[in-house]
Motif scaffolding. Structure first.
Motif, short mmCIF file in Angstrom:
data_model
loop_
_atom_site.label_atom_id
_atom_site.label_comp_id
_atom_site.label_asym_id
_atom_site.label_seq_id
_atom_site.Cartn_x
_atom_site.Cartn_y
_atom_site.Cartn_z
N LEU A 68 -43.49 -7.50 82.69
CA LEU A 68 -44.94 -7.55 82.71
C LEU A 68 -45.47 -8.20 81.43
N GLU A 69 -46.75 -8.50 81.42
CA GLU A 69 -47.37 -9.16 80.27
C GLU A 69 -47.19 -8.38 78.97
N ASP A 70 -47.15 -7.06 79.08
CA ASP A 70 -47.01 -6.23 77.87
C ASP A 70 -45.55 -6.08 77.43
N GLY A 71 -44.64 -6.75 78.13
CA GLY A 71 -43.22 -6.69 77.78
C GLY A 71 -42.44 -5.61 78.49
N SER A 72 -43.12 -4.70 79.19
CA SER A 72 -42.41 -3.65 79.92
C SER A 72 -41.78 -4.24 81.18
N VAL A 73 -40.83 -3.52 81.74
CA VAL A 73 -40.08 -3.99 82.90
C VAL A 73 -40.34 -3.06 84.08
N ILE A 74 -40.55 -3.66 85.26
CA ILE A 74 -40.61 -2.89 86.50
C ILE A 74 -39.61 -3.50 87.47
N TYR A 75 -39.27 -2.71 88.47
CA TYR A 75 -38.39 -3.14 89.54
C TYR A 75 -39.20 -3.12 90.83
N CYS A 76 -38.91 -4.05 91.72
CA CYS A 76 -39.68 -4.10 92.96
C CYS A 76 -38.81 -4.59 94.12
N PHE A 77 -39.23 -4.24 95.32
CA PHE A 77 -38.60 -4.74 96.54
C PHE A 77 -39.64 -4.75 97.64
N ASP A 78 -39.33 -5.46 98.71
CA ASP A 78 -40.18 -5.48 99.90
C ASP A 78 -39.45 -4.85 101.06
N ALA A 79 -40.19 -4.07 101.84
CA ALA A 79 -39.72 -3.55 103.12
C ALA A 79 -40.40 -4.43 104.17
N VAL A 80 -39.61 -5.11 104.98
CA VAL A 80 -40.14 -6.15 105.86
C VAL A 80 -40.06 -5.72 107.32
N ALA A 81 -41.14 -6.03 108.05
CA ALA A 81 -41.20 -5.78 109.48
C ALA A 81 -41.76 -7.02 110.16
N SER A 82 -41.55 -7.13 111.44
CA SER A 82 -42.11 -8.23 112.21
C SER A 82 -42.79 -7.66 113.44
N HIS A 83 -44.09 -7.90 113.55
CA HIS A 83 -44.84 -7.42 114.71
C HIS A 83 -46.20 -8.09 114.77
N LYS A 84 -46.95 -7.80 115.82
CA LYS A 84 -48.29 -8.33 115.98
C LYS A 84 -49.15 -7.88 114.80
N LEU A 85 -50.15 -8.67 114.49
CA LEU A 85 -51.06 -8.34 113.40
C LEU A 85 -52.17 -7.43 113.96
N GLU A 86 -51.81 -6.17 114.15
CA GLU A 86 -52.72 -5.18 114.72
C GLU A 86 -52.93 -4.06 113.71
N VAL A 87 -54.19 -3.70 113.53
CA VAL A 87 -54.55 -2.69 112.53
C VAL A 87 -53.83 -1.37 112.80
N GLU A 88 -53.74 -0.96 114.06
CA GLU A 88 -53.10 0.31 114.38
C GLU A 88 -51.63 0.34 113.93
N LEU A 89 -50.90 -0.74 114.18
CA LEU A 89 -49.50 -0.82 113.76
C LEU A 89 -49.39 -0.78 112.23
N LEU A 90 -50.27 -1.50 111.55
CA LEU A 90 -50.26 -1.52 110.09
C LEU A 90 -50.62 -0.15 109.53
N ASP A 91 -51.59 0.51 110.13
CA ASP A 91 -51.97 1.85 109.67
C ASP A 91 -50.80 2.83 109.78
N GLN A 92 -50.07 2.76 110.90
CA GLN A 92 -48.91 3.64 111.08
C GLN A 92 -47.84 3.36 110.04
N ALA A 93 -47.54 2.09 109.82
CA ALA A 93 -46.52 1.72 108.83
C ALA A 93 -46.95 2.15 107.43
N CYS A 94 -48.20 1.90 107.10
CA CYS A 94 -48.69 2.25 105.76
C CYS A 94 -48.65 3.76 105.52
N GLU A 95 -48.98 4.54 106.53
CA GLU A 95 -48.91 6.00 106.38
C GLU A 95 -47.48 6.43 106.09
#
Length: 136
Positions: A68-95
């Protein structure tokens, strides 16, 4: 902030993002690559979150180290899915993913996707002429 408040804010954001993407002309019936973002300063916690996301049916990419800009370190990853761009599906995944993040004491940093043109092709970040056109 409680999970309930985070989820409420995320659901509002989900509606706004989907509306913006489709409003910009992205293909409404396509399957989208949805990348849910996680981060933590603690690699072991992040690794446990990645395992949980994988067990929940998400494709999980390798963790990356970011300075990061302040010199600290973070770790990150993505959890990937493939589906229609529907709010209901996204809401379920986000929960599910917000609950997973709270359990493992890591940060859920929202999700992103790519614009899909009328031919059904993803338009990746490096194909945009203007950085403001990238969708996250």
């Amino acid at each position: 902030m409680s999970i309930e408040r985070l989820l409420k804010a995320q659901k509002q954001e989900n509606q706004e993002i989907v509306g913006a993407i489709l409003g910009d002309g992205s293909h409404p019936d396509a399957n989208y690559t949805i990348e849910h973002h996680f981060s933590s300063t603690n690699f072991e916690r992040l690794e446990k979150a990645a395992v949980d996301a994988f067990k929940s049916g998400f494709e999980v990419n390798d963790a990356e180290e970011m300075e990061l800009e302040d010199g600290s370190v973070i770790y990150c990853f993505d959890a990937v899915a493939s589906h229609k761009l529907e709010v209901e599906l996204l809401d379920q995944a986000c929960e599910a993913l917000l609950t997973l993040a709270a359990k493992q004491k890591v940060d859920y940093d929202g999700w992103g996707t790519y614009f899909i043109d009328e031919n059904g092709d993803e338009v990746r970040d490096d194909e945009f002429e203007d950085e403001d056109d990238i969708i996250h």
